[in-house]
Design a protein around this motif. Structure first.
Motif, short mmCIF file in Angstrom:
data_model
loop_
_atom_site.label_atom_id
_atom_site.label_comp_id
_atom_site.label_asym_id
_atom_site.label_seq_id
_atom_site.Cartn_x
_atom_site.Cartn_y
_atom_site.Cartn_z
N TRP A 80 0.84 -1.18 0.00
CA TRP A 80 0.00 0.00 0.00
C TRP A 80 0.88 1.23 0.00
O TRP A 80 1.73 1.36 0.87
CB TRP A 80 -0.94 0.05 1.22
CG TRP A 80 -1.97 1.12 0.99
CD1 TRP A 80 -1.93 2.42 1.40
CD2 TRP A 80 -3.14 0.98 0.20
NE1 TRP A 80 -3.00 3.11 0.92
CE2 TRP A 80 -3.77 2.25 0.18
CE3 TRP A 80 -3.72 -0.08 -0.51
CZ2 TRP A 80 -4.95 2.47 -0.51
CZ3 TRP A 80 -4.89 0.15 -1.19
CH2 TRP A 80 -5.50 1.41 -1.18
N PRO A 81 0.73 2.14 -0.98
CA PRO A 81 -0.20 2.08 -2.10
C PRO A 81 0.05 0.85 -2.98
O PRO A 81 1.16 0.31 -2.98
CB PRO A 81 0.07 3.38 -2.86
CG PRO A 81 0.83 4.25 -1.94
CD PRO A 81 1.58 3.35 -1.05
N PRO A 82 -0.96 0.43 -3.75
CA PRO A 82 -0.80 -0.73 -4.62
C PRO A 82 0.32 -0.52 -5.63
O PRO A 82 0.58 0.59 -6.07
CB PRO A 82 -2.15 -0.85 -5.33
CG PRO A 82 -3.10 -0.11 -4.45
CD PRO A 82 -2.31 1.00 -3.83
N LYS A 83 0.99 -1.60 -5.99
CA LYS A 83 2.05 -1.56 -7.00
C LYS A 83 1.61 -2.35 -8.22
O LYS A 83 1.15 -3.48 -8.10
CB LYS A 83 3.35 -2.16 -6.44
CG LYS A 83 4.01 -1.33 -5.36
CD LYS A 83 5.34 -1.97 -4.96
CE LYS A 83 6.04 -1.13 -3.90
NZ LYS A 83 7.35 -1.74 -3.52
N VAL A 84 1.75 -1.75 -9.39
CA VAL A 84 1.48 -2.46 -10.64
C VAL A 84 2.69 -2.30 -11.55
O VAL A 84 3.44 -1.33 -11.43
CB VAL A 84 0.23 -1.92 -11.36
CG1 VAL A 84 -1.02 -2.16 -10.54
CG2 VAL A 84 0.37 -0.43 -11.68
N ILE B 209 -9.21 6.02 -4.26
CA ILE B 209 -8.52 4.78 -3.93
C ILE B 209 -8.70 4.39 -2.47
O ILE B 209 -8.44 3.25 -2.08
CB ILE B 209 -7.02 4.91 -4.29
CG1 ILE B 209 -6.37 3.53 -4.35
CG2 ILE B 209 -6.31 5.81 -3.30
CD1 ILE B 209 -4.95 3.54 -4.86
N GLU B 210 -9.17 5.31 -1.64
CA GLU B 210 -9.31 5.00 -0.22
C GLU B 210 -10.34 3.91 0.04
O GLU B 210 -10.30 3.24 1.06
CB GLU B 210 -9.67 6.27 0.56
CG GLU B 210 -8.51 7.25 0.67
CD GLU B 210 -7.26 6.61 1.25
OE1 GLU B 210 -7.36 5.95 2.32
OE2 GLU B 210 -6.19 6.75 0.64
N ILE B 211 -11.27 3.72 -0.88
CA ILE B 211 -12.24 2.63 -0.69
C ILE B 211 -11.53 1.28 -0.74
O ILE B 211 -11.93 0.33 -0.06
CB ILE B 211 -13.39 2.71 -1.72
CG1 ILE B 211 -14.53 1.76 -1.31
CG2 ILE B 211 -12.89 2.34 -3.12
CD1 ILE B 211 -15.79 1.96 -2.12
N LEU B 212 -10.47 1.17 -1.55
CA LEU B 212 -9.67 -0.06 -1.55
C LEU B 212 -8.98 -0.26 -0.22
O LEU B 212 -8.85 -1.38 0.27
CB LEU B 212 -8.64 -0.02 -2.67
CG LEU B 212 -9.13 -0.18 -4.11
CD1 LEU B 212 -7.96 -0.08 -5.07
CD2 LEU B 212 -9.84 -1.51 -4.28
N PRO C 207 -7.25 -3.43 4.05
CA PRO C 207 -6.39 -2.59 4.89
C PRO C 207 -4.93 -3.03 4.93
O PRO C 207 -4.06 -2.22 5.22
CB PRO C 207 -7.05 -2.70 6.28
CG PRO C 207 -7.85 -3.96 6.23
CD PRO C 207 -8.33 -4.08 4.82
N ASP C 208 -4.67 -4.31 4.65
CA ASP C 208 -3.28 -4.79 4.67
C ASP C 208 -2.57 -4.58 3.35
O ASP C 208 -1.37 -4.87 3.23
CB ASP C 208 -3.24 -6.28 5.03
CG ASP C 208 -3.75 -6.55 6.43
OD1 ASP C 208 -3.54 -5.69 7.31
OD2 ASP C 208 -4.39 -7.60 6.64
N GLY C 209 -3.29 -4.10 2.33
CA GLY C 209 -2.70 -3.88 1.02
C GLY C 209 -3.11 -4.93 0.01
O GLY C 209 -3.92 -5.81 0.30
N LEU C 210 -2.55 -4.84 -1.19
CA LEU C 210 -2.87 -5.72 -2.31
C LEU C 210 -1.61 -6.38 -2.84
O LEU C 210 -0.52 -5.81 -2.79
CB LEU C 210 -3.52 -4.92 -3.44
CG LEU C 210 -4.88 -4.28 -3.16
CD1 LEU C 210 -5.19 -3.25 -4.23
CD2 LEU C 210 -5.97 -5.33 -3.11
N SER C 211 -1.79 -7.59 -3.37
CA SER C 211 -0.69 -8.22 -4.11
C SER C 211 -0.60 -7.56 -5.48
O SER C 211 -1.45 -6.75 -5.86
CB SER C 211 -0.97 -9.71 -4.26
OG SER C 211 -2.12 -9.92 -5.08
N GLN D 122 -5.24 -10.60 -2.72
CA GLN D 122 -4.15 -10.54 -1.74
C GLN D 122 -3.30 -11.80 -1.78
O GLN D 122 -2.69 -12.19 -0.78
CB GLN D 122 -4.72 -10.32 -0.33
CG GLN D 122 -5.40 -8.96 -0.17
CD GLN D 122 -5.90 -8.73 1.24
OE1 GLN D 122 -6.64 -9.54 1.78
NE2 GLN D 122 -5.48 -7.62 1.84
N SER D 123 -3.25 -12.43 -2.95
CA SER D 123 -2.53 -13.70 -3.09
C SER D 123 -1.48 -13.63 -4.18
O SER D 123 -1.56 -12.82 -5.10
CB SER D 123 -3.52 -14.83 -3.44
OG SER D 123 -4.46 -15.04 -2.42
#
Length: 222
Positions: free
Chosen positions: A23-27, A46-49, A54-58, A138-139
């Protein structure tokens, strides 16, 4: 720790690297990704994500959560994007656009919007009915054996990518063949089977959803 196998499509992973939630997400950089701020669209909140994850995204989660439908509203001379669409379709495609690392030389690939919409549908089924299961957003994905990872590489990635040996503490096993659908009802039916860990056929294509952090311990096939 469990030893598993992951297909590194972009060829960037090295021994000792760790795949985590961000977080912030990485692409991976590409011209169709929505930026993780309001620089493209002031309504892009993006705050809705952050509330949902709350732990972030893969990296997989970020690619789909930040998907955008794009078109050619402006000519290239005015900052627009010229898209080589197939057949008579004009105007909209998914943003998912991959290119290899500098040394690998992929050409860009446009993915159909259905892959993005299906992933979103699967995640909504999980949140509504299986919230205790590991989210695909998140995987990180792989196989229990080298053969399972290579089957994925051949069947879904045209043989591209290198296979790395990884370790993680927790993972779940799902049938990858359920990750496709032709209708809303199909998403509900297959989504329920997927999150319950059922096979979709007599010849399931098993994948593992690895809970981060996932550490690279060896490069086993390039």
């Amino acid at each position: 720790m469990e030893i598993l196998y992951h297909v590194d499509l972009f060829g960037n992973l090295e021994v000792g690297d760790s795949m985590s939630l961000y977080w912030p997400p990485k692409v991976n950089t590409n011209e169709y990704a929505l930026p993780p701020d309001d620089s493209m669209n002031p309504n892009h909140d993006i705050e809705i994500l952050k509330e949902v994850f709350p732990d972030g995204l893969s990296s997989h989660g970020a690619r789909h959560a930040l998907s955008a439908m794009v078109g050619t509203k402006k000519p290239p001379a005015e900052g627009g994007v010229e898209l080589p669409l197939q057949g008579e379709y004009h105007g909209l495609i998914s943003f998912l656009y991959r290119s290899k690392s500098k040394d690998s030389g992929y050409e860009g690939t446009h993915y159909e919007p259905g892959s993005v919409l299906f992933e979103a549908g699967m995640e909504l089924v999980r949140q509504a009915e299986y919230e205790d299961e590991q989210s695909r957003f998140q995987s990180y994905f792989g196989g229990r054996t080298f053969e399972e990872a290579d089957r994925y590489r051949q069947q879904y990635r045209g043989g591209d990518g290198k296979i790395v040996e990884v370790e993680c503490e927790s993972f779940e096993v799902r049938d990858m063949d359920l990750v496709e659908a032709t209708s809303f009802i199909d998403i509900l039916r297959k989504g329920r089977k997927y999150w319950e860990g059922d096979a979709g056929s007599d010849d399931p294509n098993w994948e593992v959803l690895m809970e981060p952090p996932v550490k690279v311990v060896d490069i086993v096939d390039i």
